[in-house]
Design a protein around this motif. Structure first.
Motif, PDB file in Angstrom:
ATOM      1  N   CYS A 152       0.820  -1.217   0.000  1.00 26.42           N
ATOM      2  CA  CYS A 152       0.000   0.000   0.000  1.00 26.42           C
ATOM      3  C   CYS A 152       0.846   1.256   0.000  1.00 26.42           C
ATOM      4  CB  CYS A 152      -0.928   0.012   1.207  1.00 26.42           C
ATOM      5  SG  CYS A 152      -2.079   1.386   1.169  1.00 26.42           S
ATOM      6  N   ALA A 211      -0.901   4.708   1.733  1.00 27.52           N
ATOM      7  CA  ALA A 211      -0.703   5.201   3.092  1.00 27.52           C
ATOM      8  C   ALA A 211       0.570   6.034   3.182  1.00 27.52           C
ATOM      9  CB  ALA A 211      -0.649   4.023   4.062  1.00 27.52           C
ATOM     10  N   MET A 212       1.612   5.605   2.470  1.00 26.70           N
ATOM     11  CA  MET A 212       2.862   6.375   2.484  1.00 26.70           C
ATOM     12  C   MET A 212       2.654   7.763   1.874  1.00 26.70           C
ATOM     13  SD  MET A 212       5.658   3.604   1.185  1.00 26.70           S
ATOM     14  CE  MET A 212       5.758   1.952   1.877  1.00 26.70           C
ATOM     15  N   ALA A 225       0.615  10.108   4.166  1.00 23.79           N
ATOM     16  CA  ALA A 225       1.094  10.325   5.532  1.00 23.79           C
ATOM     17  C   ALA A 225       1.448  11.776   5.806  1.00 23.79           C
ATOM     18  CB  ALA A 225       2.295   9.416   5.809  1.00 23.79           C
ATOM     19  N   ASN A 278       2.061   8.548  11.267  1.00 15.93           N
ATOM     20  CA  ASN A 278       1.562   8.067   9.979  1.00 15.93           C
ATOM     21  C   ASN A 278       2.637   7.313   9.207  1.00 15.93           C
ATOM     22  OD1 ASN A 278      -0.950   9.149  10.425  1.00 15.93           O
ATOM     23  ND2 ASN A 278      -0.654  10.934   9.138  1.00 15.93           N
ATOM     24  N   ALA A 290       2.660   3.423   8.037  1.00 13.05           N
ATOM     25  CA  ALA A 290       2.734   3.081   6.616  1.00 13.05           C
ATOM     26  C   ALA A 290       3.921   2.174   6.316  1.00 13.05           C
ATOM     27  CB  ALA A 290       2.821   4.361   5.780  1.00 13.05           C
ATOM     28  N   SER A 308      -5.424   0.671   5.986  1.00 12.08           N
ATOM     29  CA  SER A 308      -4.196   1.398   6.304  1.00 12.08           C
ATOM     30  C   SER A 308      -4.305   2.860   5.872  1.00 12.08           C
ATOM     31  CB  SER A 308      -2.992   0.732   5.626  1.00 12.08           C
ATOM     32  OG  SER A 308      -3.088   0.859   4.221  1.00 12.08           O
ATOM     33  N   SER A 309      -4.876   3.101   4.691  1.00 15.23           N
ATOM     34  CA  SER A 309      -5.051   4.485   4.223  1.00 15.23           C
ATOM     35  C   SER A 309      -6.061   5.221   5.080  1.00 15.23           C
ATOM     36  CB  SER A 309      -5.513   4.487   2.767  1.00 15.23           C
ATOM     37  OG  SER A 309      -4.520   3.941   1.931  1.00 15.23           O
ATOM     38  N   VAL A 356      -4.429   6.277   8.319  1.00 13.71           N
ATOM     39  CA  VAL A 356      -3.542   7.436   8.193  1.00 13.71           C
ATOM     40  C   VAL A 356      -4.354   8.732   8.150  1.00 13.71           C
ATOM     41  CG1 VAL A 356      -2.015   8.621   6.572  1.00 13.71           C
ATOM     42  CG2 VAL A 356      -1.588   6.247   7.171  1.00 13.71           C
TER      43      VAL A 356
END
Length: 798
Positions: free
Chosen positions: A453, A456-457, A460, A744, A748, A783-784, A787
């Motif tokens: 994913c 999410a990064m 963040a 975050n 991630a 995950s998103s 965040v």
């Protein structure tokens, strides 16, 4: 793309010598030829062969002749992860006629600084050809509705996918959970009809609500720029195709591997659509503060046309129009009161809960709320020139800025998706070599594709900036540049200007001593000379003369010297008014009998070459100053005060406020030198006008605004109220934002670091589980959402 010609406007060129310096600066750069600089048109023409605009911009700026570049803002559709944003950014920055491109994944926008002869539409076309439809902001829908429309569309797609997926999921997974249900299905329907039903419903999911994953992801993969949609398309597509082969052509698959995973393909798409829907809703909430500001101005106002009150649309108001403001009514545009007095609630502007008193000559700002009095004001600004519009623009610019910490994320996401695809291929090969059958290899490879994913990064950092800067606007703290958030969080030392920052900035004459001349006569001459000065001390002297009812003669030959004072001729007398250094430089002896300054700012006056008078002026300390310094100490920060006043006066104020270190008697150059000596982690707080050089020199400059003076180019942040306690709030907010970003980023990176190996099956040899692609899809989607949801906590910060 190679650009053969570049034409730049350089406003700083005033003569042929300037043109020569510009030409020499350009000549030092490789990849530039045929340079022609015209001092008349103030333009530079050149041919490029490898040179790029960022280098040209830097070289000309260093030479003191920055080129005139334009900024185009794009609204972009289809960006779903950091890989998308990174690809667009790299493509635009690779152009030689682009100085800088910053793409904001959360806001779905891009800010591009470029040469004037590059049309904005051309930039939009470049992005569109990458597979991300783009419009120049002027032609695009307003951003405030973007996330709402996106959330509505994704919700509809999710619900359709859910309705189609449920029968597939129930018939497949229900049979695993309840063996009796499994036997009933196979006895009454049969395996082949069940698989065909599941295939048809899954196909509808993929070509219907899940179509965008394939129409965006596959072309991106074929262009060599795979992104998040590519991973979903590969994962869900592989699961569907493998299952379709088993269903329709089972002989092509070994008997031990004849399993179908239609439910995995359908559930993957459904869960990711759900995650994106929740994410879009949350991102809409992230921009709530700015949308609330944009909605503050009313649609109509009561204008006075030939003395008659008429309701008109706010868009039809112009500078100079008269507007009547009823009790409790919201101010439509900026203006100056010409009739009436009362209070105005400016909480939306300054964060101050107590209404501000207003009378004739005072300014009112669009979006604020009138109290219980009727006021009439003259319009001074409308549309994009209003304070509220500039606030919104300032915050949006800050939200579009990348923090230094984002560089790490960009480097990772640039190679992330290709790496994941490589790991999926490696997983498939290893499972084929060491696993039980083909089906397990397909499931493991699909799980790796789906669990990864980069969304999410990518979210963040920018989502935290968006929420944090929006919250700052609500508190009356405007970050002009987003990277100020990071620098302010790293602050170690806060230095204050004294006048107008720790003090009210409105000094009063508290003492007057004379020698050889009467007090009234001395004050009359001094006030006459100061009547043409804009210095804060001049206003205090004029106020003192007004209180004594003195009539002022005319002054002429007035000459002011920065940091010293002024000279003038009044009533036939030569006056020199300034500090002790000014008189000493003029060869005038300072009389010790006139040095009683009572820890105030002394203003010495020489009349006809003789020291004849000294005034003592004090500037009342702001009541919030002591609490501000205490809060900064509680935050672990050192404090300093830099002042042009004599050391004794500065020390007196410093002791009362609780400042750690006080430096007085500083000239502007001394102040700049002191700030540069502070080094990294230094913050300077000033009034944003006289302190512009110091604000620019500090690691982070914070300007104390007056409620309407927000366009302070030298500062990194602006406090809309005159309350210095906003400094502590700004630092607390910046620390909260950076803490939120670290949380975050940890989630991630930790998520991917931990779960990608699990998806590959590293736990299987040790008796652990093989991760289901469905669980991977759910974890990826959440995950998103995690965040964005974590960033939304900043709405209660500071």
């Amino acid at each position: 793309m190679t650009l053969s010609k570049l034409d730049l406007s350089i406003p700083g060129i005033t003569c042929s010598a300037c043109a020569g310096r510009v030409e020499r600066a350009l000549t030092t750069l490789p990849g530039i030829s045929d340079i022609v600089v015209n001092p008349i048109t103030k333009r530079a023409h050149m041919s490029l062969d490898g040179a790029k605009l960022p280098d040209i911009d830097a070289a000309l700026t260093k030479a003191g002749y920055p080129p005139e570049l334009v900024t185009t803002k794009l609204s972009i559709d289809g960006m779903s992860c950091a890989s998308c944003a990174g690809r667009i950014e790299r493509t635009l920055n690779a152009r030689p006629d682009v100085a800088e491109a910053q793409v904001n994944l959360v806001a779905q926008t891009a800010n591009v600084r470029h040469a004037p002869d590059l049309p904005g539409q051309t930039i939009a076309d470049v992005v569109t050809k990458l597979g991300y439809p783009a419009l120049v902001q002027d032609d695009a829908p307003t951003h405030q509705h973007h996330h709402e429309d996106e959330a509505s569309l994704l919700k509809r797609r999710f619900l359709i996918a859910l309705a189609l997926t449920l029968p597939v999921f129930i018939t497949e997974m229900g049979g695993h959970l309840f063996p009796a249900f499994h036997h009933w299905l196979y006895m009454n329907i049969g395996q082949q009809p069940l698989w065909i039903m599941q295939m048809i419903l899954t196909a509808l999911v993929l070509i219907g609500p899940g179509r965008s994953f394939f129409t965006t992801g596959i072309p991106a993969l074929l262009r060599g720029g795979p992104e998040m949609n590519s991973l979903v398309a590969l994962g869900a597509g592989a699961a569907f195709l493998y299952s379709a082969v088993v269903t329709l052509m089972p002989s092509l698959v070994p008997e031990s591997s004849r399993f179908v995973y239609f439910e995995a393909a359908a559930v993957i798409v459904t869960l990711i659509l759900m995650g994106r829907w929740l994410e879009a809703r949350a991102k809409g909430q992230a921009g709530q503060a700015i949308r609330a500001l944009m909605q503050l101005t009313p649609d109509t106002a009561t204008a006075l046309r030939d003395g008659v009150a008429v309701q008109v649309p706010v868009a039809q108001l112009h500078q100079g129009d008269l507007v009547r403001l009823a009790p409790g009514e919201r101010v439509a545009v900026d203006g100056v009161i010409i009739e009436g007095s009362g209070t105005v609630d400016e909480a939306m502007l300054t964060g101050e809960p107590i209404p501000a008193s207003k009378t004739i000559g005072d300014q009112v700002t669009g979006g604020t709320v009138n109290g219980m009095s009727s006021l009439t004001f003259r319009v001074t600004a409308t549309g994009a020139d209003t304070t509220l519009s500039r606030i919104v623009q300032m915050v949006e610019n800050a939200q579009a800025t990348k923090l230094p910490v984002q560089a790490l994320v960009d480097r990772v996401t640039r190679i992330f998706v290709p790496t994941v695809i490589g790991l999926a291929v490696l997983t498939f090969i290893l499972w084929m070599m060491f696993g039980p059958d083909l089906a397990h290899a397909v499931v493991a490879a699909v799980a790796v594709l789906i669990i990864a994913c980069p969304c999410a990064m990518g979210l963040a950092v920018p989502v935290s900036i968006m929420v944090g800067t929006g919250r700052g606007a609500q508190l009356g703290i405007l970050f002009r540049r987003g990277d100020a958030l990071q620098r302010l969080a790293e602050a170690r030392l806060v230095a204050f200007d004294k006048t107008g920052t720790l003090t009210k900035g409105h000094p009063e004459v508290t003492g007057l001593w004379t020698d050889g001349i009467g007090e009234d006569d001395a004050l009359r001459l001094i006030a006459a000379a100061e009547a043409h000065s804009e210095h804060p001390l001049a206003a205090a002297i004029l106020s003192a003369a007004e209180k004594r009812g003195l009539s002022l003669p005319d002054a002429r030959d007035i000459h002011a010297t920065a940091g010293r004072g002024l000279s003038a001729k009044v009533d036939g007398h030569d006056l020199l008014i300034g500090n002790a250094a000014a008189l000493e430089e003029a060869g005038i002896t300072i009389l010790e009998t006139l040095l009683r300054t009572e820890a105030a700012t002394p203003v010495h006056v020489a009349i006809d070459g003789q020291h004849r008078a000294t005034l003592a002026l004090t500037d009342p300390i702001r009541p919030e100053a002591v609490e501000t310094v205490r809060e900064l100490h509680d935050l672990g920060l050192r404090t300093m005060m830099l002042s042009g006043d004599v050391q004794a006066t500065a020390d007196s104020v410093g002791r009362k406020v609780g400042i750690d270190e006080v430096r007085g008697g500083l000239m502007p150059d001394d102040k700049l030198r002191a700030i540069k000596e502070m080094g990294k982690g230094s913050v300077f707080v000033g009034d944003g006008i006289n302190d512009a050089p110091a604000l620019a020199a500090a690691d982070t400059g914070i300007a104390i605004g007056t409620g309407t003076d927000i366009a302070i180019e030298s500062a990194d942040a602006v406090l809309m109220s005159g309350d210095p306690s906003g400094v502590a709030r700004a630092i607390r907010l910046s620390r909260a934002v950076m803490r939120n970003i670290r949380e975050n980023l940890f989630w991630a990176f930790a998520y991917n670091t931990a779960l990608i190996p699990v998806a590959m099956g590293v736990l299987v040899p040790f008796g652990g589980p093989q991760l289901s692609p469905m669980l991977g899809a759910g974890a990826m989607a959440l995950s998103s959402v995690f965040v964005v949801g974590n960033a939304l906590r900043l709405r209660r910060a500071a």
